[in-house]
Motif scaffolding. Structure first.
Motif, PDB file in Angstrom:
ATOM      1  N   SER A 242       0.822  -1.220   0.000  1.00  0.00           N
ATOM      2  CA  SER A 242       0.000   0.000   0.000  1.00  0.00           C
ATOM      3  C   SER A 242       0.852   1.266   0.000  1.00  0.00           C
ATOM      4  O   SER A 242       0.410   2.320  -0.460  1.00  0.00           O
ATOM      5  CB  SER A 242      -0.921   0.002   1.232  1.00  0.00           C
ATOM      6  N   TRP A 243       2.064   1.162   0.524  1.00  0.00           N
ATOM      7  CA  TRP A 243       2.930   2.343   0.586  1.00  0.00           C
ATOM      8  C   TRP A 243       3.775   2.547  -0.680  1.00  0.00           C
ATOM      9  O   TRP A 243       4.645   3.405  -0.716  1.00  0.00           O
ATOM     10  CB  TRP A 243       3.870   2.253   1.797  1.00  0.00           C
ATOM     11  N   TRP A 244       3.535   1.771  -1.726  1.00  0.00           N
ATOM     12  CA  TRP A 244       4.342   1.869  -2.948  1.00  0.00           C
ATOM     13  C   TRP A 244       4.326   3.292  -3.486  1.00  0.00           C
ATOM     14  O   TRP A 244       3.267   3.917  -3.591  1.00  0.00           O
ATOM     15  CB  TRP A 244       3.813   0.894  -3.991  1.00  0.00           C
ATOM     16  N   TRP A 245       5.487   3.791  -3.826  1.00  0.00           N
ATOM     17  CA  TRP A 245       5.620   5.221  -4.147  1.00  0.00           C
ATOM     18  C   TRP A 245       5.272   5.548  -5.600  1.00  0.00           C
ATOM     19  O   TRP A 245       5.271   6.714  -5.986  1.00  0.00           O
ATOM     20  CB  TRP A 245       7.035   5.693  -3.833  1.00  0.00           C
ATOM     21  N   GLN A 246       4.965   4.538  -6.403  1.00  0.00           N
ATOM     22  CA  GLN A 246       4.514   4.762  -7.779  1.00  0.00           C
ATOM     23  C   GLN A 246       3.030   4.393  -7.843  1.00  0.00           C
ATOM     24  O   GLN A 246       2.672   3.237  -8.093  1.00  0.00           O
ATOM     25  CB  GLN A 246       5.320   3.914  -8.757  1.00  0.00           C
ATOM     26  N   PRO A 247       2.138   5.335  -7.607  1.00  0.00           N
ATOM     27  CA  PRO A 247       0.708   5.010  -7.449  1.00  0.00           C
ATOM     28  C   PRO A 247       0.063   4.374  -8.685  1.00  0.00           C
ATOM     29  O   PRO A 247      -0.895   3.609  -8.555  1.00  0.00           O
ATOM     30  CB  PRO A 247       0.063   6.368  -7.123  1.00  0.00           C
ATOM     31  N   LYS A 248       0.584   4.672  -9.869  1.00  0.00           N
ATOM     32  CA  LYS A 248      -0.021   4.121 -11.086  1.00  0.00           C
ATOM     33  C   LYS A 248       0.562   2.769 -11.491  1.00  0.00           C
ATOM     34  O   LYS A 248       0.127   2.184 -12.480  1.00  0.00           O
ATOM     35  CB  LYS A 248       0.140   5.114 -12.235  1.00  0.00           C
ATOM     36  N   MET A 249       1.538   2.279 -10.745  1.00  0.00           N
ATOM     37  CA  MET A 249       2.151   0.989 -11.053  1.00  0.00           C
ATOM     38  C   MET A 249       1.347  -0.108 -10.372  1.00  0.00           C
ATOM     39  O   MET A 249       1.366  -0.255  -9.150  1.00  0.00           O
ATOM     40  CB  MET A 249       3.614   0.963 -10.602  1.00  0.00           C
ATOM     41  N   GLU A 250       0.649  -0.897 -11.172  1.00  0.00           N
ATOM     42  CA  GLU A 250      -0.256  -1.898 -10.628  1.00  0.00           C
ATOM     43  C   GLU A 250       0.457  -3.181 -10.220  1.00  0.00           C
ATOM     44  O   GLU A 250       0.066  -3.851  -9.267  1.00  0.00           O
ATOM     45  CB  GLU A 250      -1.340  -2.215 -11.660  1.00  0.00           C
ATOM     46  N   PHE A 251       1.515  -3.558 -10.958  1.00  0.00           N
ATOM     47  CA  PHE A 251       2.206  -4.818 -10.706  1.00  0.00           C
ATOM     48  C   PHE A 251       3.672  -4.553 -10.379  1.00  0.00           C
ATOM     49  O   PHE A 251       4.347  -3.801 -11.079  1.00  0.00           O
ATOM     50  CB  PHE A 251       2.114  -5.737 -11.928  1.00  0.00           C
TER      51      PHE A 251
END
Length: 455
Positions: A242-251
């Motif tokens: 959930s904390w991934w810094w690339q919000p548009k990266m789905e995979f």
């Protein structure tokens, strides 16, 4: 082993000189008068390489007869100690890596070494003269072949000519081994930048984001049916947190990225053998450093939430396990015998404490790669410290480093096509029978190139 220079070789050299001079004259008369002087200067290095390669072809049989098998000629110049020659940033197309060979030095306890320059003798009555005078011919002649010069010459003489001249046809034939090839790069934007720069050198744009940001990119050279593809590896992490810094990266995990994103590009990636690229090169590191840092920031671990540190033992163990899985996953797609290279990691423009982390990851990846039977692509180590040649904090810019990258990449593709180069001399050219069998060609020297050294 040294190359013999017998009477036959001397005759071939003379013929080669005549051949090159006639070719150069033909080019000269074909050019517009105002452009002749500039063009001839730009062709000087290419013609020198052409001459060396022409007589090397004739010497191939003689050289190979000196060895019981090809093992003695398995010497990778780019992985030897050496010197990166950059005449200037403006003249970056003359950039060459100059390996050191025993035949250039005599260091085995000789009382007086004739190979030493006169200004290094002791005792001396005056200060040494250290004015830059260039690289001695004997050293430069043993530098790996400049395939980027060949590609540039191809586009100068064939693609942009209204009609094909005899010299252009010879350049065309010279690159026959490059036709119908596929290279796959798996890594971050550093490799993508280098690929696009290679395309730009040849007047091509490449496509950096046909499927959106950080997915797939490619460089196509339709005149040769040569394509370089890039799959973006978004770290070796196992989830999409959930904390991934690339919000548009789905995979995020490479297994999911392959199934959801990369799989559809396989028709572009697979080479003439029908099952794999002709060469695969991979790396991961910069994104892993950011990922681990973001993780510890998310769990509020202040001690590990900064990138200016070494990798922790658990981080390194995780990274090495996932690197092994990436190698296995790639072989599961393309076959156990697909030619593979690990591209050593680049550091930041301003080298400092934050690069301790990357050094740890690189050593771990080197070990896993060597244990898995993968060879090293040492470009990452060669560019370290050249901060003025970066376009930002992480990407080397178009210039000496991208030119070196292109030469190295094409050199390994040459080997995967069945070619062998020894101390700057091409001693075996790819044969048509090896054009589609990269795995068999790669195996000729593969066992000699597996390296566990700490660099």
């Amino acid at each position: 082993m040294g190359l013999r220079r017998g009477a036959t070789s001397s005759v071939v050299r003379v013929v080669a000189i005549v051949f090159v001079m006639v070719s150069l004259y033909a080019l000269y008369v074909a050019l517009d008068e105002q452009a002749r002087e500039e063009r001839l200067r730009s062709l000087e290095a290419f013609v020198t390489d052409s001459y060396r390669t022409v007589f090397s072809k004739a010497e191939c049989q003689e050289v190979q007869a000196e060895t019981s098998n090809g093992t003695d000629m398995c010497v990778d110049g780019y992985r030897r100690s050496g010197y990166l020659f950059i005449p200037s940033e403006e003249q970056y197309t003359r950039t060459r890596y100059i390996p050191f060979y025993e035949s250039q030095f005599q260091i085995a306890g000789e009382s007086e070494d004739d190979s030493d320059p006169p200004y290094a003798r002791y005792p001396s009555a005056k200060d040494p003269e250290l004015v830059e005078t260039g690289i001695e011919t004997d050293f430069m002649a043993m530098a790996p072949h400049s395939w980027m010069w060949d590609l540039n010459a191809y586009y100068e003489f064939v693609n942009k000519s209204e009609e094909t001249t005899a010299p252009a046809q010879r350049v065309y034939n010279r690159l026959d081994w490059l036709r119908n090839k596929r290279i796959l790069l798996m890594g971050d934007s550093v490799d993508r930048y280098m690929m696009i720069y290679l395309c730009n050198e040849l007047g091509k744009q490449g496509n950096a984001e046909p499927m959106g940001r950080h997915v797939w990119a490619y460089c196509k050279l339709p005149e040769l049916n040569l394509t370089i593809n890039h799959w973006h590896v978004a770290s070796l992490y196992t989830t999409r947190p959930s904390w991934w810094w690339q919000p548009k990266m789905e995979f995020v995990p490479f297994e999911e990225r392959f199934e959801k994103l990369f799989k559809s590009t396989l028709p572009e990636v697979i080479g003439s053998n029908g099952r794999s690229p002709d060469l695969v090169m991979y790396q991961s590191g910069l994104w892993d450093q950011v990922t681990f840092t973001k993780y510890f920031q998310a769990v509020k671990n202040k001690g590990l939430s900064t990138g200016d540190r070494q990798a922790s033992w658990q981080e390194l163990r995780f990274f090495m396990a996932r690197m092994r899985q990436l190698i296995e996953h790639t072989r599961g797609i393309f076959g156990e015998d697909v030619p593979m290279l690990y591209r050593t990691l680049t550091l930041h423009k301003s080298v400092g404490a934050k690069d301790l982390f990357l050094e740890d990851l690189d050593r771990g990846a080197r070990y896993v790669s060597a244990e898995s039977g993968v060879e090293m692509f040492e470009w990452g180590k060669l560019v370290t410290g050249f901060s003025s040649l970066y376009v930002d904090e992480v990407h080397p810019k178009r210039g000496p480093m991208s030119w070196l990258y292109g030469n190295m990449l094409l050199s390994y593709l040459f080997r995967a096509s069945g070619g062998i180069e020894y101390e700057g001399q091409i001693v075996q050219w790819p044969r048509e029978s090896t054009f589609g069998s990269a795995a068999e060609a790669w195996e000729q020297c593969h066992s000699a190139y597996i390296d566990h050294s700490i660099r």
